[in-house]
Scaffold this active site. Sequence first.
Site, short mmCIF file in Angstrom:
data_model
loop_
_atom_site.label_atom_id
_atom_site.label_comp_id
_atom_site.label_asym_id
_atom_site.label_seq_id
_atom_site.Cartn_x
_atom_site.Cartn_y
_atom_site.Cartn_z
CB SER A 181 5.43 9.42 9.38
OG SER A 181 5.39 10.13 10.59
CG ASP B 19 13.94 9.44 11.88
OD1 ASP B 19 14.71 8.69 12.53
OD2 ASP B 19 12.82 9.77 12.29
N GLY C 154 3.33 9.63 12.76
CA GLY C 154 3.56 10.11 14.12
C GLY C 154 3.71 8.99 15.13
N PRO D 292 2.27 4.22 9.59
CG PRO D 292 2.59 2.92 11.51
CD PRO D 292 2.89 2.97 10.05
N GLY E 9 6.80 7.01 15.44
CA GLY E 9 8.18 6.56 15.61
C GLY E 9 8.71 5.76 14.43
O1 PMV Z 1 9.99 9.09 16.58
P1 PMV Z 1 10.78 9.48 15.40
O2 PMV Z 1 10.59 8.59 14.22
O3 PMV Z 1 10.61 10.92 15.05
O4 PMV Z 1 12.34 9.29 15.80
C1 PMV Z 1 12.99 10.22 16.63
C2 PMV Z 1 14.38 9.76 16.98
C3 PMV Z 1 15.08 10.62 18.05
O5 PMV Z 1 16.34 9.99 18.30
C4 PMV Z 1 14.29 10.66 19.34
C5 PMV Z 1 15.32 12.05 17.57
C6 PMV Z 1 16.38 12.20 16.50
O6 PMV Z 1 16.42 13.29 15.91
O7 PMV Z 1 17.17 11.28 16.24
#
Ligand code: PMV
Length: 298
Positions: free
Chosen positions: A92, A136, A87, A85, A89
Site C-alpha cells: 500500500s 514493492d 498496511g 488493504p 503486506g
Molecule cells: O509488507 P510490505 O508490503 O511492506 O512488504 C515488505 C517486504 C519486505 O521484504 C519485508 C521488506 C522490503 O523492503 O523488501
Amino acid sequence: MPRSCGKIILFGEHSVVYGKPAIAVPVKEVFTEAIVEPSPVFKIVSDFELKDNENVLLKNAIDVILFELGIKNTDFLIRINSTLPVGRGMGSSASISISIIKALSLHIGIVKSENELNRIAYECEKVFHGTPSGIDNTVIAYEKPVHFIKGENIEFLNIKMPFTLLIAGTGKKKHGTKEIVADVRKGYEKNKEQYSAFFEEMGNIALSAKDSVTRGDIQHMGRLMDMNHEYLQKIGVSSKGLDRLVKAAKNAGALGAKLVGAGRGGNMVALVDKENKEEVRQALLHSGAVGIIETLVR
Ligand code: PMV
C-alpha cells in the site's frame, strides 16, 4: 483518477533485504488512486484510516514527492482512495506514493516515465520503511511480475501459463514493515550464521521458483511456497493467524501457501487451481479470513 495497483511477494520477502532474489507480482484487482483538488490550505484526505505516526510518514513522503517534482505552491488538497488493504503486506505505501506522484505530475502538466515513478517511489519507501529493498515500488511502478535482486537490473517475467492466487487477510494489521524488518535485523545480528543460512535458502527458493512461475509449473511453485513459509516462520515473522490460514488452505487442497510481505499479521496467499479454488476459499473463510482477493497472474 490516476491509479496504481497492489502487489504480493510470491517468494523472498525479508531475504530480499539481504540481497537475495525475490519474485513479486502485481495485483491489479485492487488499487489506490489519488487526485489533486483546489483548496486554500494544503490537506490530505483519504478514505482509509491512518494512525498518527502513519499520517506523519505519509506527509513526509509527500514532501519528498513535492521536492522531486519541484512543486512549491501547495494550494491544493490530495484525495486518496484505496481498495487495497492498507498496511497488510500488499504494497500500500508504494502504491499510494505512485498514485500521488501520478496525480501531482498531472497537476503540473507532466507525465513521468515508469522509471521515474519507480525512482521517486523508492525515495518515498525509504521514508515509510527505513531500508526498503525496492521490490514493492518496482513491481507496482511497472505493473509486471518481476524477479528482483536489490541493486541489480530488474528482470520482468513472461508468464506463459496464467495461474490463480487467493489472497486472504488475518484481519490484523501488521505491526509496521519498518519495525518487523528491524526485528529481523536484530535476529540476524545476534545469530549471523544461522540467519545467513536461512536467507541463502530463501534466495535459492526464489531462484528455483523463477522457472516454475514463468512456465506455470504450479505443482513445483506450490511446494516452494510451502518451503518459503517455513523459513519465514523460522525468522519469526509469521503469526498464529497467518499459520492458521496457511494450514487451512493447505488442508483444503491449495498447491502452496505462505504469508506475504513483512508478516506478523496482514495477508497470506494460496496457490489454487480450478478443482480446489472454491474449497480453499471456504476453508479460509471458516478459519476467519477477511477480504479474500482472487487474482489471475499473467
Ligand atoms: O509488507 P510490505 O508490503 O511492506 O512488504 C515488505 C517486504 C519486505 O521484504 C519485508 C521488506 C522490503 O523492503 O523488501
